[in-house]
Scaffold this active site. Structure first.
Site, PDB file in Angstrom:
ATOM      1  N   GLY A 112       1.994   2.275  10.875  1.00 54.39           N
ATOM      2  CA  GLY A 112       2.955   3.373  10.759  1.00 54.39           C
ATOM      3  C   GLY A 112       3.608   3.761  12.076  1.00 54.39           C
ATOM      4  O   GLY A 112       4.254   4.791  12.184  1.00 54.39           O
ATOM      5  N   GLY A 123       2.635  -1.179   4.360  1.00 55.79           N
ATOM      6  CA  GLY A 123       2.643   0.246   4.036  1.00 55.79           C
ATOM      7  C   GLY A 123       4.066   0.729   3.822  1.00 55.79           C
ATOM      8  O   GLY A 123       4.660   0.543   2.758  1.00 55.79           O
ATOM      9  N   GLY A 124       4.626   1.315   4.870  1.00 54.31           N
ATOM     10  CA  GLY A 124       5.948   1.946   4.782  1.00 54.31           C
ATOM     11  C   GLY A 124       7.006   1.104   4.083  1.00 54.31           C
ATOM     12  O   GLY A 124       7.717   1.599   3.191  1.00 54.31           O
ATOM     13  N   ASN A 184       0.867  -1.184   0.000  1.00 59.70           N
ATOM     14  CA  ASN A 184       0.000   0.000   0.000  1.00 59.70           C
ATOM     15  C   ASN A 184       0.901   1.231   0.000  1.00 59.70           C
ATOM     16  O   ASN A 184       1.488   1.564   1.020  1.00 59.70           O
ATOM     17  CB  ASN A 184      -0.893  -0.044   1.250  1.00 59.70           C
ATOM     18  N   TRP A 185       0.981   1.868  -1.148  1.00 67.31           N
ATOM     19  CA  TRP A 185       1.912   3.007  -1.286  1.00 67.31           C
ATOM     20  C   TRP A 185       1.328   4.301  -0.718  1.00 67.31           C
ATOM     21  O   TRP A 185       2.002   5.329  -0.719  1.00 67.31           O
ATOM     22  CB  TRP A 185       2.312   3.207  -2.754  1.00 67.31           C
ATOM     23  N   LYS A 186       0.056   4.263  -0.321  1.00 68.42           N
ATOM     24  CA  LYS A 186      -0.604   5.447   0.247  1.00 68.42           C
ATOM     25  C   LYS A 186      -0.408   6.665  -0.677  1.00 68.42           C
ATOM     26  O   LYS A 186      -0.331   6.498  -1.897  1.00 68.42           O
ATOM     27  CB  LYS A 186      -0.098   5.694   1.669  1.00 68.42           C
ATOM     28  N   SER A 207       2.952  -2.091  10.423  1.00 63.28           N
ATOM     29  CA  SER A 207       4.393  -2.131  10.671  1.00 63.28           C
ATOM     30  C   SER A 207       5.041  -3.472  10.316  1.00 63.28           C
ATOM     31  O   SER A 207       5.949  -3.938  11.017  1.00 63.28           O
ATOM     32  CB  SER A 207       4.702  -1.740  12.126  1.00 63.28           C
ATOM     33  N   HIS A 259      -9.687   1.079   4.357  1.00 60.63           N
ATOM     34  CA  HIS A 259      -8.456   1.257   5.141  1.00 60.63           C
ATOM     35  C   HIS A 259      -8.746   2.183   6.332  1.00 60.63           C
ATOM     36  O   HIS A 259      -9.538   3.119   6.218  1.00 60.63           O
ATOM     37  CB  HIS A 259      -7.361   1.854   4.250  1.00 60.63           C
ATOM     38  N   GLU A 281      -5.758  -4.976  10.390  1.00 60.10           N
ATOM     39  CA  GLU A 281      -4.745  -3.960  10.655  1.00 60.10           C
ATOM     40  C   GLU A 281      -5.112  -3.227  11.942  1.00 60.10           C
ATOM     41  O   GLU A 281      -5.936  -2.300  11.907  1.00 60.10           O
ATOM     42  CB  GLU A 281      -4.687  -2.948   9.505  1.00 60.10           C
ATOM     43  N   GLU A 333      -7.202   4.564   7.556  1.00 60.70           N
ATOM     44  CA  GLU A 333      -6.979   5.992   7.302  1.00 60.70           C
ATOM     45  C   GLU A 333      -8.194   6.608   6.609  1.00 60.70           C
ATOM     46  O   GLU A 333      -8.522   7.773   6.829  1.00 60.70           O
ATOM     47  CB  GLU A 333      -5.687   6.188   6.485  1.00 60.70           C
TER      48      GLU A 333
HETATM   49  P1  PGA Z   1       2.511   0.307   7.724  1.00 55.00           P
HETATM   50  O1  PGA Z   1       1.071   0.510   7.024  1.00 55.00           O
HETATM   51  O2  PGA Z   1       3.072  -0.979   7.184  1.00 55.00           O
HETATM   52  O3  PGA Z   1       3.292   1.518   7.332  1.00 55.00           O
HETATM   53  O4  PGA Z   1       2.254   0.226   9.194  1.00 55.00           O
HETATM   54  C1  PGA Z   1       0.211  -0.558   6.802  1.00 55.00           C
HETATM   55  C2  PGA Z   1      -1.043  -0.066   6.142  1.00 55.00           C
HETATM   56  O5  PGA Z   1      -1.492   1.040   6.485  1.00 55.00           O
HETATM   57  O6  PGA Z   1      -1.618  -0.729   5.262  1.00 55.00           O
END
Ligand code: PGA
Length: 253
Positions: A173, A234-235, A9-11, A213, A95, A167, A97
């Site tokens: 994050g 994500g990251g 997930n590149w956000k 994470s 998600h 998640e 977010e």
């Molecule tokens: P993260 O994000 O790996 O940076 O914690 C995961 C996600 O939001 O899908």
């Protein structure tokens, strides 16, 4: 047998030209087929360019959100058909977010998941509790309600096309991960919730990914858990080496 799925997930990172560079690096590192499904989900603006990079490779293309209507006067929105036509095979739905910052409700998550399915996309539906919900002892209840909300009105024959991602919001994050055994317990709880809705045979086909994470250092231990069928990253998915290491960890777990 559930095939492992590793999704990046590149956000809201990477312009189209930056995204091409990252996608090329990912494809290069993951050229050999290894029985693991891999997908990268860049921002909408980079989907077309990244689609051209991954076409013909083992890396699939996914989007990060979708609108539930086929078309219409919905300024700023993108439909499942539009994503499909660009070569997407997956879309992240619900998600945290989006739930937190953009008013995503269980009802919208439900409509988006069904729209994705109708267009032949695999929805990766995200669920997870906040820290205060966990501390109040409500994690199981909250996650079960999200799963039920997301799957309301689904036909049991379609549930096999779903991927869920657990998640925990407090792990996204933050560098904090759920312990592998705690994550595994929640995955079992999610599977039991699906079994309650559609029966155990249907539930056992659903891939449940862990997210929050995930890094090369913790991926193997998480992915070794019997109920963890992949990862939503994500990251670490913004670094081709780290992402490829997570896929390799999945292979060896
Ligand atoms: P993260 O994000 O790996 O940076 O914690 C995961 C996600 O939001 O899908």
């Amino acid at each position: 047998m559930r095939r492992t799925l590793i999704a990046g997930n590149w956000k809201m990172y990477k312009t189209p030209s930056e995204a091409v560079v990252l996608a090329e690096a990912v494809v290069k590192r993951l050229s050999a087929p290894d029985g693991i499904d891999v997908v990268i989900c860049p921002p909408f603006t980079a989907l077309e360019a990244v689609g051209k990079v991954v076409v013909g490779s083992r890396v699939g293309l996914g989007a990060q959100d979708v609108h539930w209507e086929k078309e219409g006067a919905y300024t700023g929105e993108v439909s499942a058909e539009m994503l499909r036509d660009l070569g997407c095979r997956y879309v992240i739905v619900g998600h945290s977010e989006r739930r937190q910052h953009f008013g995503e409700t269980d009802e919208r998550v439900n409509k988006k998941g069904l729209a994705a399915l109708a267009s032949g996309l695999t929805p990766i539906v995200c669920v997870g509790e906040t820290l205060s919900e966990r501390e109040a002892g409500r994690a199981n209840e909250v996650v079960a309600a999200q799963v039920k909300g997301a799957l309301s009105g689904w036909a049991s024959r379609d549930v096999q096309f779903l991927a869920l991602a657990y998640e925990p919001v407090w792990a996204i994050g933050t560098g904090q991960t759920a312990t592998p055994s705690r994550a595994d317990e929640m995955h079992a709880h999610i599977r039991m919730t699906i079994a309650g809705l559609f029966g155990a045979d249907v539930a056992k086909e659903v891939r449940i990914l862990y997210g929050g994470s995930v890094k090369p250092e913790n991926a193997k231990e998480l992915l070794q858990q019997s109920e963890i069928d992949g990862a939503l990253v994500g990251g670490a998915s913004l670094d081709a080496d780290a992402f490829a290491s997570i896929v390799k960890a999945a292979k060896s777990s």
